[in-house]
Scaffold this motif. Structure first.
Motif, PDB file in Angstrom:
ATOM      1  N   ALA A  90      28.723  -5.173   4.262  1.00  8.97           N
ATOM      2  CA  ALA A  90      28.573  -4.422   5.511  1.00  8.97           C
ATOM      3  C   ALA A  90      28.853  -2.949   5.264  1.00  8.97           C
ATOM      4  O   ALA A  90      29.289  -2.552   4.170  1.00  8.97           O
ATOM      5  CB  ALA A  90      29.505  -4.980   6.586  1.00  8.97           C
ATOM      6  N   THR A  94      34.634  -3.398  10.688  1.00  4.69           N
ATOM      7  CA  THR A  94      34.634  -4.130  11.948  1.00  4.69           C
ATOM      8  C   THR A  94      33.205  -4.503  12.323  1.00  4.69           C
ATOM      9  O   THR A  94      32.238  -3.985  11.736  1.00  4.69           O
ATOM     10  CB  THR A  94      35.255  -3.292  13.080  1.00  4.69           C
ATOM     11  N   TRP A  95      33.082  -5.379  13.321  1.00  2.80           N
ATOM     12  CA  TRP A  95      31.751  -5.760  13.787  1.00  2.80           C
ATOM     13  C   TRP A  95      31.000  -4.546  14.330  1.00  2.80           C
ATOM     14  O   TRP A  95      29.811  -4.372  14.081  1.00  2.80           O
ATOM     15  CB  TRP A  95      31.867  -6.842  14.850  1.00  2.80           C
ATOM     16  N   SER A  98      29.835  -2.519  11.360  1.00  7.42           N
ATOM     17  CA  SER A  98      29.269  -3.279  10.247  1.00  7.42           C
ATOM     18  C   SER A  98      27.888  -2.778   9.845  1.00  7.42           C
ATOM     19  O   SER A  98      27.488  -2.901   8.684  1.00  7.42           O
ATOM     20  CB  SER A  98      29.200  -4.765  10.596  1.00  7.42           C
ATOM     21  N   GLN A 101      23.754  -5.317   7.322  1.00  3.78           N
ATOM     22  CA  GLN A 101      24.415  -6.284   6.448  1.00  3.78           C
ATOM     23  C   GLN A 101      23.422  -6.867   5.451  1.00  3.78           C
ATOM     24  O   GLN A 101      22.223  -6.947   5.728  1.00  3.78           O
ATOM     25  CB  GLN A 101      25.046  -7.405   7.281  1.00  3.78           C
ATOM     26  N   GLN A 132      31.576  -9.134   5.732  1.00  5.77           N
ATOM     27  CA  GLN A 132      31.735 -10.102   6.820  1.00  5.77           C
ATOM     28  C   GLN A 132      31.564 -11.501   6.248  1.00  5.77           C
ATOM     29  O   GLN A 132      30.682 -11.740   5.422  1.00  5.77           O
ATOM     30  CB  GLN A 132      30.697  -9.856   7.922  1.00  5.77           C
ATOM     31  N   ASN A 166      35.920  -9.881   9.453  1.00  5.86           N
ATOM     32  CA  ASN A 166      35.381  -8.560   9.132  1.00  5.86           C
ATOM     33  C   ASN A 166      36.488  -7.726   8.513  1.00  5.86           C
ATOM     34  O   ASN A 166      37.637  -7.779   8.966  1.00  5.86           O
ATOM     35  CB  ASN A 166      34.849  -7.859  10.378  1.00  5.86           C
TER      36      ASN A 166
END
Length: 300
Positions: A90, A94-95, A98, A101, A132, A166
């Protein structure tokens, strides 16, 4: 005497018919109907099975590449449940950061009544920097080819998520780039031109002009605050990190029918057939004995 003889003959014939019919009934195959499979509760362990949890997110600094997973409830005999672990690189920890990906690798297994626990391992596919890792309840490969890749903020894949991680660290830049920036730093030393600036510094004493600037600065700062407050506006559900659920769907809703236990035992059929033969011989013996008794001990 003839009537009694006929009566016993008919009785013996009835016994023989029943005895001969029993093996046929016993050896007839019986099939069970397909079972309806439902979702199964699961839990996972990050320490080799010492402790178990069903949390929908994994909060650790380092990537989790080995996970034990097990069925938490009893399942039907023919029902199966696929569980997979996938690793991605990523652009952020964090999401929400990210970004794009890339699929690194995965591991998958199938749980059932006779195999309620297994270990999934993606150690050789661990992200080197930001990454992730997803544990999910199906056997699909979300690699961007067979199935879509996860992508913030709208592509929340994989589906049937159990838990997710993550994190990671930023990859270090190659050491060759910093030397390229240092030579221009040598050009800055011509600061000899700065002394003339000290002379105009005498014009700065009119500090009386500064208060107006401070007064003008205060309203400008007040106007700069509203844009910062409007920045956190995108608080939609799509921007929130996906949280897993501690359950997995079956691979098929209806398991195929299996041969019932009552229809496949050949030994039982042989035993029942032998018993039927004994009944047949016994019936014939009774008939012969009654005929001798009715004839006064002499055969008819």
């Amino acid at each position: 005497m003839r009537r009694s003889t006929k009566k016993y003959i008919s009785s013996a014939a009835g016994i023989g018919a029943v005895a001969l019919g029993l093996p046929v009934v016993a050896t007839a195959p019986a099939y069970a109907t397909g079972e309806h499979c439902e979702k199964a509760a699961v839990e996972y362990s990050l320490d080799g099975g010492d402790t178990w949890t069903s949390d929908g997110r994994i909060n650790r600094a380092t990537p989790v590449t080995k996970i034990q997973v097990r069925l938490k409830t009893e399942v039907k005999n023919s029902c199966e449940y696929a569980v997979s672990l996938a690793s991605y690189s990523a652009e952020g920890p964090t999401w929400a950061t990210s970004g794009t990906q890339a699929f690194l690798g995965w591991d998958t297994t199938t749980l059932r009544k006779g195999k309620k626990q297994a270990e999934l391992d993606v150690s050789k596919y661990a992200p080197e920097c930001f990454g992730q890792i997803d544990l999910y309840g199906n056997g699909k490969k979300y690699d961007g080819v067979q199935e879509p890749l996860p992508r913030y903020p709208h592509a929340k894949f994989p589906k049937d998520l159990i838990t997710a991680w993550n994190g990671g660290d930023k990859c270090e830049k190659p050491p060759t780039t910093p030397p390229a920036t240092t030579p221009p730093a040598t050009t800055t030393p011509p600061a000899t031109t700065t002394p003339p600036t000290t002379a105009p510094a005498t014009t700065t004493p009119p500090a009386t002009t500064k208060p107006p600037t401070s007064a003008s600065a205060s309203p400008s700062t007040s106007t700069s605050k509203p844009p910062t407050s409007t920045a956190p506006v995108p608080t939609t559900t799509d921007t929130e990190a996906p949280v897993g659920q501690p359950e997995v769907p079956p691979t098929t809703e209806t398991a195929p029918p299996a041969l019932a236990d009552t229809g496949g035992d050949n030994n039982a059929a042989v035993m029942i057939g032998a018993s039927a033969g004994v009944l047949l011989v016994g019936g014939a013996g009774v008939l012969f004995w009654n005929r001798r008794r009715n004839n006064g001990g002499t055969p008819a």
